[in-house]
Design a protein around this motif. Structure first.
Motif, PDB file in Angstrom:
ATOM      1  N   ASN A 193       6.698   9.356   7.706  1.00 50.42           N
ATOM      2  CA  ASN A 193       6.502  10.769   8.035  1.00 50.42           C
ATOM      3  C   ASN A 193       6.469  11.640   6.784  1.00 50.42           C
ATOM      4  N   GLU A 194       6.277  12.925   7.000  1.00 52.35           N
ATOM      5  CA  GLU A 194       6.140  13.862   5.878  1.00 52.35           C
ATOM      6  C   GLU A 194       7.418  13.978   5.057  1.00 52.35           C
ATOM      7  N   ILE A 195       8.563  13.832   5.706  1.00 55.87           N
ATOM      8  CA  ILE A 195       9.835  13.919   4.972  1.00 55.87           C
ATOM      9  C   ILE A 195       9.953  12.755   3.995  1.00 55.87           C
ATOM     10  N   ASP A 196       9.533  11.556   4.431  1.00 55.80           N
ATOM     11  CA  ASP A 196       9.556  10.397   3.532  1.00 55.80           C
ATOM     12  C   ASP A 196       8.737  10.668   2.280  1.00 55.80           C
ATOM     13  N   VAL A 197       7.565  11.297   2.478  1.00 57.82           N
ATOM     14  CA  VAL A 197       6.671  11.576   1.353  1.00 57.82           C
ATOM     15  C   VAL A 197       7.248  12.672   0.467  1.00 57.82           C
TER      16      VAL A 197
ATOM     17  N   LYS B  49       0.842  -1.196   0.000  1.00 54.75           N
ATOM     18  CA  LYS B  49       0.000   0.000   0.000  1.00 54.75           C
ATOM     19  C   LYS B  49       0.874   1.241   0.000  1.00 54.75           C
ATOM     20  N   GLY B  50       0.439   2.247  -0.738  1.00 54.22           N
ATOM     21  CA  GLY B  50       1.080   3.546  -0.688  1.00 54.22           C
ATOM     22  C   GLY B  50       0.180   4.528   0.036  1.00 54.22           C
TER      23      GLY B  50
ATOM     24  N   VAL C 188       2.903  -4.253   3.375  1.00 59.98           N
ATOM     25  CA  VAL C 188       4.073  -3.380   3.338  1.00 59.98           C
ATOM     26  C   VAL C 188       3.580  -1.993   2.954  1.00 59.98           C
ATOM     27  N   PHE C 189       3.892  -0.986   3.775  1.00 62.33           N
ATOM     28  CA  PHE C 189       3.464   0.393   3.527  1.00 62.33           C
ATOM     29  C   PHE C 189       4.631   1.181   2.932  1.00 62.33           C
ATOM     30  N   LEU C 190       4.356   1.863   1.826  1.00 65.57           N
ATOM     31  CA  LEU C 190       5.338   2.737   1.188  1.00 65.57           C
ATOM     32  C   LEU C 190       4.833   4.174   1.239  1.00 65.57           C
ATOM     33  N   PRO C 191       5.738   5.160   1.211  1.00 68.29           N
ATOM     34  CA  PRO C 191       5.282   6.552   1.067  1.00 68.29           C
ATOM     35  C   PRO C 191       4.482   6.678  -0.224  1.00 68.29           C
ATOM     36  N   PHE C 192       3.390   7.404  -0.177  1.00 69.53           N
ATOM     37  CA  PHE C 192       2.480   7.505  -1.321  1.00 69.53           C
ATOM     38  C   PHE C 192       3.194   7.990  -2.578  1.00 69.53           C
ATOM     39  N   THR C 193       4.003   9.012  -2.447  1.00 69.83           N
ATOM     40  CA  THR C 193       4.682   9.582  -3.616  1.00 69.83           C
ATOM     41  C   THR C 193       5.704   8.599  -4.192  1.00 69.83           C
ATOM     42  N   THR C 194       6.355   7.855  -3.305  1.00 67.23           N
ATOM     43  CA  THR C 194       7.330   6.853  -3.753  1.00 67.23           C
ATOM     44  C   THR C 194       6.644   5.759  -4.560  1.00 67.23           C
ATOM     45  N   MET C 195       5.494   5.331  -4.104  1.00 62.74           N
ATOM     46  CA  MET C 195       4.789   4.250  -4.786  1.00 62.74           C
ATOM     47  C   MET C 195       4.215   4.717  -6.123  1.00 62.74           C
ATOM     48  N   GLN C 196       3.757   5.966  -6.170  1.00 57.65           N
ATOM     49  CA  GLN C 196       3.287   6.494  -7.464  1.00 57.65           C
ATOM     50  C   GLN C 196       4.407   6.462  -8.491  1.00 57.65           C
ATOM     51  N   LEU C 197       5.602   6.819  -8.044  1.00 61.27           N
ATOM     52  CA  LEU C 197       6.757   6.829  -8.937  1.00 61.27           C
ATOM     53  C   LEU C 197       7.159   5.413  -9.325  1.00 61.27           C
ATOM     54  N   ALA C 198       7.126   4.493  -8.345  1.00 66.17           N
ATOM     55  CA  ALA C 198       7.555   3.115  -8.594  1.00 66.17           C
ATOM     56  C   ALA C 198       6.622   2.400  -9.559  1.00 66.17           C
TER      57      ALA C 198
END
Length: 424
Positions: free
Chosen positions: A150-154, A129-130, A212-222
């Motif tokens: 956290n927000e920095i991860d995103v 999940k993102g 498994v949780f990923l930062p939302f922006t990271t998952m959009q990119l992946a």
């Protein structure tokens, strides 16, 4: 107040009550049974409430989930039945324009293809999940190791992840895995925390301990999805109307995606706040029904006490007449009768209350032991009555005793000394 500390008077009342033990015992039983049933019913109602609402424990009760559906109306040249997607700009507009929001998080689902999460030679199949950090305000997590996203991860689109307890068990045998790297859908991410969801029976795209949780922006990119969003959820501030937030969000989504304002289908939603409100109304109705049944049973016991007290007054006509002849005041006669009734109902009521609490505690202990060894969901948990209910029950007992003695006391006041002596 002087009467309350008159030991001789209370001894006399006790002697009068115990003069006919069987009759007094049978008289008390009605009140005893009424209070016992009231306590057990209230405890059972509380157990049902705790069990059902406990299923949602840890989940924001004022949350709403939104998803896309096909349009059901033609609009701006588009035919009905059109598919559409929510996008990042929709979320940005909602955060900027909708009042009363407490938390907002879009969600992406990465699927759970076979053996999609790998560490070394160990692999497992888990949900991906993102999410944004606000997601954990809506579905709260029990943190075993490390930290949440956290927000920095995103903001920096970091390649970090949060794993569920079952993932950690499979890949790392429950050891602290923070800082280790795992491969998720072919890409490597560093683990920053291990979690398990608190809520027992709600899962959005799979249970957290198996995700498994990923930062939302990271998952959009992946996933190379651009700015498409699969799903998003919000929680509403306390004392803010949830329906107003739903209407505002639906309007923004329809306006920005060329959907008819009157289309009832295009914006799908799951309103948990409404479901929780329905549950609370249901349990309120159950509580009212329980009080009606319990008070009705108790009232039958009160009538029994009152009838027996009437018989007692009839038997003691001469005694009361003599008392009146010797100068006993109406208050003394009335207080004597009502005190006997109060003592009878108080003893019976407190015994019923004590036994009811004892039985509920016994059931609670047994069920707690069974639930500790079982993974099954329980719809009945912690049957108990609060201290407030116990106080109310005690007040009811006292009022019942006074009510039971009221009519017999009035009958005793009607006895005249000369008539009582002549009758005997």
């Amino acid at each position: 107040m002087k009467f309350l500390f008159d030991i001789d008077r209370w001894v006399e009342i006790w002697v009068t009550i115990t003069r006919n033990k069987m009759r007094s015992l049978m008289t008390c039983f009605g009140v005893f049974w009424g209070i016992l049933m009231l306590v057990i019913l209230l405890g059972s109602g509380a157990g049902m409430r705790n069990g059902i609402l406990g299923i949602f424990d840890g989940f924001a009760t004022n949350s709403v989930f939104f998803y896309t559906d096909r349009t059901s109306e033609s609009y701006k040249g588009f035919n009905k039945g059109r598919s559409w997607n929510m996008r990042n700009r929709d979320i940005e507009s909602i955060v900027r324009n909708v009042k009363g929001l407490d938390a907002v998080s879009p969600i992406l689902f990465g699927g759970s293809s076979d053996k999609n999460v790998i560490y070394g030679q160990i692999a497992g199949t888990f949900n991906v999940k993102g999410v944004l950090p606000d997601y954990f305000k809506i579905e709260s997590q029990e943190l075993y190791f490390g930290r949440l996203l956290n927000e920095i991860d995103v903001r920096e689109k970091r390649k970090v992840c949060l794993i569920g307890s079952r993932v950690n068990e499979t890949l790392f045998r429950n050891a602290n895995s923070c800082g280790k790297y795992i491969r998720v859908n072919g890409l490597y991410y560093q683990i920053v925390g291990v979690v398990k969801q608190r809520v027992s029976n709600i899962s959005i795209g799979g249970r957290s301990e198996e995700s498994v949780f990923l930062p939302f922006t990271t998952m959009q990119l992946a996933l190379n999805l651009g700015d498409i969003i699969n799903f998003f959820c919000v929680s509403v501030q306390q004392n803010h109307p949830v329906q107003a937030v739903i209407d505002d969000i639906s309007s923004i989504l329809k306006e920005q995606n060329s959907i008819s304002p009157t289309d009832p289908q295009a914006v799908g939603q799951m309103n948990l706040a409404q479901q929780f409100a329905t549950f609370h109304l249901l349990f309120l109705g159950i509580d009212i029904l329980i009080w009606i049944v319990g008070i009705g049973t108790l009232f039958a016991g009160i009538i029994g006490v009152s009838n027996i007290m009437m018989v007692t007054i009839k038997e003691r006509t001469k005694e009361i007449g003599v008392r009146r002849a010797l100068g006993a005041k109406p208050f003394n006669i009335m207080s004597q009768v009502m005190s006997e009734s109060l003592l009878l109902t108080s003893l019976a009521g407190m015994m019923g209350l004590t036994l009811g609490v004892f039985l509920l505690d016994g059931v609670n202990r047994i069920m707690t032991a069974q639930q500790a060894n079982s993974q099954e969901i329980s719809f009945f948990k912690n049957p108990e009555i609060s201290i407030q209910v116990a106080i109310v029950a005690t007040i009811i007992i006292i009022i019942s005793g006074l009510m039971a003695g009221l009519i017999p006391a009035w009958r005793a006041l009607q006895i005249k000394a000369i008539d009582a002596i002549r009758e005997e």
